[in-house]
Design an enzyme around this catalytic site. Structure first.
Site, short mmCIF file in Angstrom:
data_model
loop_
_atom_site.label_atom_id
_atom_site.label_comp_id
_atom_site.label_asym_id
_atom_site.label_seq_id
_atom_site.Cartn_x
_atom_site.Cartn_y
_atom_site.Cartn_z
N LYS A 104 0.86 -1.19 0.00
CA LYS A 104 0.00 0.00 0.00
C LYS A 104 0.89 1.24 0.00
CE LYS A 104 -4.32 1.14 2.37
NZ LYS A 104 -4.97 1.05 3.69
C1 E4P Z 1 -8.33 2.03 3.55
O1 E4P Z 1 -7.54 1.25 3.09
C2 E4P Z 1 -8.15 2.74 4.81
O2 E4P Z 1 -7.45 1.90 5.69
C3 E4P Z 1 -9.44 3.08 5.51
O3 E4P Z 1 -10.56 2.74 4.73
C4 E4P Z 1 -9.49 4.45 6.08
O4 E4P Z 1 -10.73 4.64 6.70
P1 E4P Z 1 -10.99 5.86 7.73
O5 E4P Z 1 -11.13 7.11 6.94
O6 E4P Z 1 -12.30 5.49 8.40
O7 E4P Z 1 -9.84 5.88 8.67
#
Ligand code: E4P
Length: 217
Positions: free
Chosen positions: A83
Site C-alpha cells: 500500500k
Molecule cells: C483504507 O484502506 C483505509 O485503511 C481506511 O478505509 C481508512 O478509513 P478511515 O477514513 O475510516 O480511517
C-alpha cells in the site's frame, strides 16, 4: 463485489472469514497502532488466514525508501499488497513495484485525476476515501462514480477499492455504481444484516410460537 475488511484485528477477520465474507484485508499505520501488534508479525498472520490480497502500508515518504519497504513487506507472503500513498513519490514506487509483479494498492485518493495517475502507474487497486470526503462536505460517492466512468472509458484494469466506508449506505451506493471492492470496518459489514422490520417480525414470530406451546427440539 469483493469485500475486504479494514482492520488488523485477527479475531474480527477470522469471524468474518469463517462466514465467507472476506475476500481480502486492508491495514494502515493507524490500524496497526490500534491493534498493538508488530506490522510484520500481524501481516504474516493475516496472510496465513486469508488467501486474498492483504494490504500492508509503507511509511517512507521518498520513492526509493518506499520501494525498499514495499519489497520487504511483499516478502512476507505472496498475497501481500503493497500500500502506497498517492503522492508523486508513491506513483514512482507504484510503477517500479507493479513492474516487478507485486500487487499495489494506491491509497489516500481524493480526486479522479489522482486515480487516473495511479492507473497509468500500474496500480492493482485505487483506494478513494469516501468518508473523509464526506467529512469535509464533499460527496465521496461522486468520486467513486467519476473514477468508474474514467476507468471504463479507457479500459483501465485498476480495481476501484472504495475505502473510508462509514455506513451501510456507502456499501450499497458503491455496489450500485460498480466499485470492484469495498473495504469496511467489521461493525459496518455486520450492520448490513440488520433491519428493524426483521427484528419486529422475529419478535412477533417468537411471541406466537410461545403461545403454541410446541417445541422443535
Ligand atoms: C483504507 O484502506 C483505509 O485503511 C481506511 O478505509 C481508512 O478509513 P478511515 O477514513 O475510516 O480511517
Amino acid at each position: 463485489m469483493k469485500f475486504f475488511v479494514d482492520t488488523a484485528e485477527i479475531d474480527e477477520i477470522a469471524e468474518l472469514h469463517d462466514l465467507g465474507m472476506v475476500d481480502g484485508v486492508t491495514t494502515n499505520p493507524s490500524l496497526i497502532l490500534k491493534s498493538g501488534r508488530d506490522i510484520l508479525e500481524v501481516t504474516k498472520e493475516i496472510c496465513a488466514l486469508v488467501p486474498g490480497p492483504v494490504s500492508a502500508e509503507v511509511v517512507a515518504l521518498d520513492a526509493d525508501a518506499m520501494i525498499e519497504e514495499g519489497r520487504k513487506l511483499a516478502k512476507i507472503a505472496d498475497n501481500v499488497t503493497v500500500k502506497l500513498p498517492l503522492t508523486w513519490d508513491g506513483l514512482k514506487a507504484c510503477k517500479v513495484l507493479s513492474g516487478e509483479g507485486k500487487m499495489v494498492n494506491v491509497t489516500l485518493c481524493f480526486s479522479a485525476n489522482q486515480a487516473l495517475l495511479a492507473a497509468k502507474a500500474g496500480a492493482t487497486f485505487i483506494s478513494p476515501f469516501i468518508g473523509r470526503l464526506d467529512d469535509i462536505n464533499i460527496d465521496g460517492m461522486d468520486l467513486i462514480q467519476d473514477i468508474r466512468v474514467i476507468y471504463d472509458n479507457y479500459g483501465f484494469e485498476t480495481q476501484i477499492l472504495a475505502a473510508s466506508i462509514r455506513s451501510v449506505n456507502h456499501i450499497l451506493d458503491s455496489a450500485r455504481i460498480g466499485a470492484d471492492v469495498i473495504t469496511a470496518p467489521t461493525k459496518v459489514i455486520k450492520a448490513m444484516a440488520g433491519h428493524p422490520l426483521t427484528d419486529k417480525g422475529l419478535a412477533q414470530f417468537m411471541a406466537d410460537w410461545e403461545k403454541t406451546g410446541q417445541k422443535i427440539l
